[in-house]
Design a protein around this motif. Sequence first.
Motif, PDB file in Angstrom:
ATOM      1  N   GLY A 111       0.768  -1.246   0.000  1.00  0.00           N
ATOM      2  CA  GLY A 111       0.000   0.000   0.000  1.00  0.00           C
ATOM      3  C   GLY A 111       0.797   1.292   0.000  1.00  0.00           C
ATOM      4  O   GLY A 111       0.306   2.322  -0.443  1.00  0.00           O
ATOM      5  N   SER A 112       2.043   1.247   0.501  1.00  0.00           N
ATOM      6  CA  SER A 112       2.804   2.496   0.643  1.00  0.00           C
ATOM      7  C   SER A 112       3.630   2.844  -0.586  1.00  0.00           C
ATOM      8  O   SER A 112       4.318   3.858  -0.585  1.00  0.00           O
ATOM      9  N   PHE A 113       3.579   2.028  -1.631  1.00  0.00           N
ATOM     10  CA  PHE A 113       4.601   2.211  -2.677  1.00  0.00           C
ATOM     11  C   PHE A 113       4.496   3.531  -3.431  1.00  0.00           C
ATOM     12  O   PHE A 113       5.523   4.122  -3.786  1.00  0.00           O
ATOM     13  N   ILE A 114       3.311   4.036  -3.638  1.00  0.00           N
ATOM     14  CA  ILE A 114       3.185   5.307  -4.368  1.00  0.00           C
ATOM     15  C   ILE A 114       3.491   6.481  -3.439  1.00  0.00           C
ATOM     16  O   ILE A 114       4.201   7.412  -3.811  1.00  0.00           O
ATOM     17  N   PHE A 115       3.009   6.398  -2.218  1.00  0.00           N
ATOM     18  CA  PHE A 115       3.337   7.424  -1.214  1.00  0.00           C
ATOM     19  C   PHE A 115       4.851   7.496  -1.036  1.00  0.00           C
ATOM     20  O   PHE A 115       5.440   8.582  -1.018  1.00  0.00           O
ATOM     21  N   MET A 116       5.484   6.349  -0.912  1.00  0.00           N
ATOM     22  CA  MET A 116       6.942   6.301  -0.756  1.00  0.00           C
ATOM     23  C   MET A 116       7.641   6.958  -1.943  1.00  0.00           C
ATOM     24  O   MET A 116       8.579   7.751  -1.770  1.00  0.00           O
ATOM     25  N   ALA A 117       7.184   6.640  -3.149  1.00  0.00           N
ATOM     26  CA  ALA A 117       7.828   7.182  -4.353  1.00  0.00           C
ATOM     27  C   ALA A 117       7.745   8.706  -4.361  1.00  0.00           C
ATOM     28  O   ALA A 117       8.714   9.383  -4.705  1.00  0.00           O
ATOM     29  N   ASP A 118       6.602   9.238  -3.973  1.00  0.00           N
ATOM     30  CA  ASP A 118       6.444  10.695  -3.960  1.00  0.00           C
ATOM     31  C   ASP A 118       7.212  11.325  -2.793  1.00  0.00           C
ATOM     32  O   ASP A 118       7.897  12.327  -2.960  1.00  0.00           O
ATOM     33  N   LEU A 119       7.082  10.713  -1.619  1.00  0.00           N
ATOM     34  CA  LEU A 119       7.716  11.281  -0.418  1.00  0.00           C
ATOM     35  C   LEU A 119       9.234  11.287  -0.539  1.00  0.00           C
ATOM     36  O   LEU A 119       9.884  12.301  -0.286  1.00  0.00           O
ATOM     37  N   CYS A 120       9.816  10.162  -0.940  1.00  0.00           N
ATOM     38  CA  CYS A 120      11.288  10.059  -0.912  1.00  0.00           C
ATOM     39  C   CYS A 120      11.925  11.035  -1.895  1.00  0.00           C
ATOM     40  O   CYS A 120      13.032  11.515  -1.659  1.00  0.00           O
ATOM     41  N   ARG A 121      11.214  11.384  -2.958  1.00  0.00           N
ATOM     42  CA  ARG A 121      11.784  12.327  -3.919  1.00  0.00           C
ATOM     43  C   ARG A 121      11.756  13.764  -3.417  1.00  0.00           C
ATOM     44  O   ARG A 121      12.364  14.636  -4.019  1.00  0.00           O
ATOM     45  N   MET A 122      11.048  13.992  -2.299  1.00  0.00           N
ATOM     46  CA  MET A 122      11.032  15.332  -1.703  1.00  0.00           C
ATOM     47  C   MET A 122      11.874  15.387  -0.438  1.00  0.00           C
ATOM     48  O   MET A 122      11.936  16.423   0.218  1.00  0.00           O
ATOM     49  N   ILE A 123      12.487  14.271  -0.081  1.00  0.00           N
ATOM     50  CA  ILE A 123      13.351  14.261   1.102  1.00  0.00           C
ATOM     51  C   ILE A 123      14.777  14.557   0.652  1.00  0.00           C
ATOM     52  O   ILE A 123      15.350  13.809  -0.149  1.00  0.00           O
TER      53      ILE A 123
END
Length: 178
Positions: free
Chosen positions: A44-56
């Motif tokens: 479930g977290s894979f899209i959230f992770m993809a977006d979040l990690c690119r802003m970290i």
Amino acid sequence: MKHIVEVMISEQDVKARIAELATQINQHYRDSGKELVLVGLLRGSFIFMADLCRMITVNHEVDFMTASSYGSSMSSNRDVKILKDLDEDIRGKDVLIVEDIIDTGYTLTKVREILQLREPNSIALCTLLDKPSRREVPVPIDYIGFSIEDEFVVGYGIDYAQRYRHLPYVGKVVLLDE
Ligand code: 5GP
Ligand code: MG
Ligand code: MG
């Protein structure tokens, strides 16, 4: 079951909120001096992770684990098992768990316990969605995207019987009478 999906949180609102979470996370970990690892819970977290990690903007690793929770139905299963473990060691690192949605809290309680045994420097939790009214065990959450009512949601990585993960917004499932 016959159902439709209604937009609950728009693509634009989700994106904007993730940027705010990333800003907070960047501030918090900027001067930690430890290695940061984002631990995503599949699937479930894979899209959230993809977006979040690119802003970290703090250097970090990305790792994933799979904990069993819901089957293909809408009911919960309290017997949480680790189906796929992390690939890397987390000892001494700052761990940020990245989750799609916290419901009863059982999954995260169990995952936290397991990760704590490996002696990381710290463990924090970031969830896109939270359903506080459903909580059965208390879970400390450091970063919450949106608190929502008790609705069954899909999209943005989250499924209903493996469908709808690709929806670019968070939707709610509305069951229709036959
Ligand atoms: P908990 O252990 O907190 O009850 O369960 C959390 C997990 O249950 C979430 O990571 C998610 O996989 C699933 N879950 C909870 N609420 C929903 C929901 O509204 N829709 C979907 N598709 N899964 C949910
Ligand atoms: Mg999950
Ligand atoms: Mg699921």
